[in-house]
Design a protein around this motif. Structure first.
Motif, PDB file in Angstrom:
ATOM      1  N   ARG A   1       0.833  -1.205   0.000  1.00 19.55           N
ATOM      2  CA  ARG A   1       0.000   0.000   0.000  1.00 19.55           C
ATOM      3  C   ARG A   1       0.875   1.265   0.000  1.00 19.55           C
ATOM      4  N   LEU A   2       2.166   1.096   0.213  1.00 17.60           N
ATOM      5  CA  LEU A   2       3.081   2.237   0.257  1.00 17.60           C
ATOM      6  C   LEU A   2       3.184   2.921  -1.104  1.00 17.60           C
ATOM      7  N   GLU A   3       3.466   4.229  -1.079  1.00 17.78           N
ATOM      8  CA  GLU A   3       3.759   4.943  -2.318  1.00 17.78           C
ATOM      9  C   GLU A   3       5.156   4.548  -2.784  1.00 17.78           C
ATOM     10  N   MET A   4       5.425   4.741  -4.060  1.00 23.53           N
ATOM     11  CA  MET A   4       6.704   4.306  -4.623  1.00 23.53           C
ATOM     12  C   MET A   4       7.887   4.967  -3.929  1.00 23.53           C
ATOM     13  N   PHE A   5       7.817   6.268  -3.680  1.00 20.98           N
ATOM     14  CA  PHE A   5       8.912   6.986  -3.042  1.00 20.98           C
ATOM     15  C   PHE A   5       9.239   6.375  -1.682  1.00 20.98           C
ATOM     16  N   THR A   6       8.215   6.124  -0.895  1.00 20.02           N
ATOM     17  CA  THR A   6       8.406   5.554   0.440  1.00 20.02           C
ATOM     18  C   THR A   6       8.970   4.144   0.356  1.00 20.02           C
ATOM     19  N   ALA A   7       8.416   3.329  -0.530  1.00 26.24           N
ATOM     20  CA  ALA A   7       8.880   1.946  -0.676  1.00 26.24           C
ATOM     21  C   ALA A   7      10.348   1.904  -1.104  1.00 26.24           C
TER      22      ALA A   7
ATOM     23  N   LEU B   1      12.577   2.972   1.859  1.00 21.53           N
ATOM     24  CA  LEU B   1      12.741   1.922   2.868  1.00 21.53           C
ATOM     25  C   LEU B   1      13.726   0.853   2.410  1.00 21.53           C
ATOM     26  N   LEU B   2      13.646   0.466   1.150  1.00 17.31           N
ATOM     27  CA  LEU B   2      14.574  -0.548   0.648  1.00 17.31           C
ATOM     28  C   LEU B   2      15.999  -0.011   0.631  1.00 17.31           C
ATOM     29  N   TYR B   3      16.162   1.240   0.221  1.00 16.99           N
ATOM     30  CA  TYR B   3      17.488   1.856   0.210  1.00 16.99           C
ATOM     31  C   TYR B   3      18.052   1.941   1.628  1.00 16.99           C
ATOM     32  N   LYS B   4      17.222   2.386   2.554  1.00 26.59           N
ATOM     33  CA  LYS B   4      17.629   2.513   3.962  1.00 26.59           C
ATOM     34  C   LYS B   4      18.089   1.173   4.531  1.00 26.59           C
ATOM     35  N   ASN B   5      17.509   0.086   4.019  1.00 24.41           N
ATOM     36  CA  ASN B   5      17.858  -1.245   4.505  1.00 24.41           C
ATOM     37  C   ASN B   5      18.935  -1.930   3.670  1.00 24.41           C
ATOM     38  N   GLY B   6      19.597  -1.189   2.783  1.00 22.13           N
ATOM     39  CA  GLY B   6      20.775  -1.706   2.110  1.00 22.13           C
ATOM     40  C   GLY B   6      20.649  -2.052   0.641  1.00 22.13           C
ATOM     41  N   LEU B   7      19.467  -1.960   0.056  1.00 16.10           N
ATOM     42  CA  LEU B   7      19.314  -2.261  -1.371  1.00 16.10           C
ATOM     43  C   LEU B   7      19.636  -0.999  -2.162  1.00 16.10           C
ATOM     44  N   LYS B   8      20.491  -1.105  -3.124  1.00 15.62           N
ATOM     45  CA  LYS B   8      20.948   0.054  -3.891  1.00 15.62           C
ATOM     46  C   LYS B   8      20.219   0.153  -5.221  1.00 15.62           C
ATOM     47  N   GLY B   9      20.399   1.310  -5.896  1.00 16.29           N
ATOM     48  CA  GLY B   9      19.804   1.524  -7.201  1.00 16.29           C
ATOM     49  C   GLY B   9      20.490   0.675  -8.257  1.00 16.29           C
ATOM     50  N   GLY B  10      19.749   0.375  -9.314  1.00  9.84           N
ATOM     51  CA  GLY B  10      20.277  -0.515 -10.344  1.00  9.84           C
ATOM     52  C   GLY B  10      20.626   0.164 -11.649  1.00  9.84           C
ATOM     53  N   SER B  11      20.682   1.495 -11.673  1.00  6.21           N
ATOM     54  CA  SER B  11      20.983   2.166 -12.937  1.00  6.21           C
ATOM     55  C   SER B  11      22.471   2.159 -13.193  1.00  6.21           C
TER      56      SER B  11
END
Length: 116
Positions: A95-101, A104-114
């Motif tokens: 139910r989270l908005e994309m920005f928030t989701a 949260l993933l970034y804060k928990n260690g998942l990085k961007g894939g570009s």
């Protein structure tokens, strides 16, 4: 990060792909524009999107993505679910908005894939 961790962090509903929850992803990408995903994602990633059509699953398959997270409470129809099952892609919904989701993933260690 394991897909099961993503599910937990985002308080997400499992739509399909339970047998793949222990698979790992290394980056994330958030976009409703599949052309951007095709142009900029350079590493195996989880895709976060509010776009609900079969092109999302086809794009994820082309980019060797293991998981799609539908944001903003969006839910795929049965044809999309069947396509994801055929392609061994986990579908989650939050139910989270994309920005928030993404945050949260970034804060928990998942990085961007570009590749930028």
């Amino acid at each position: 990060m394991k897909i099961s961790e993503i599910k937990s962090i985002l308080n997400a509903e499992l739509i399909c792909g339970e047998e793949y929850l222990e698979n790992e992803v290394f980056t994330a990408c958030g976009s409703d524009m599949m052309s951007d995903v095709l142009a900029y994602v350079k590493e195996q990633a989880v895709l976060l999107s509010g776009l609900v059509n079969p092109q999302v699953v086809r794009t994820a398959e082309m980019m060797d993505m293991k998981c799609i997270v539908f944001v903003r409470g969006k839910h795929p129809d049965i044809d999309m679910i069947d396509l994801a099952v055929e392609r061994d892609i986990v579908l989650l919904g939050t139910r989270l908005e994309m920005f928030t989701a993404c945050g949260l993933l970034y804060k928990n260690g998942l990085k961007g894939g570009s590749g930028i």
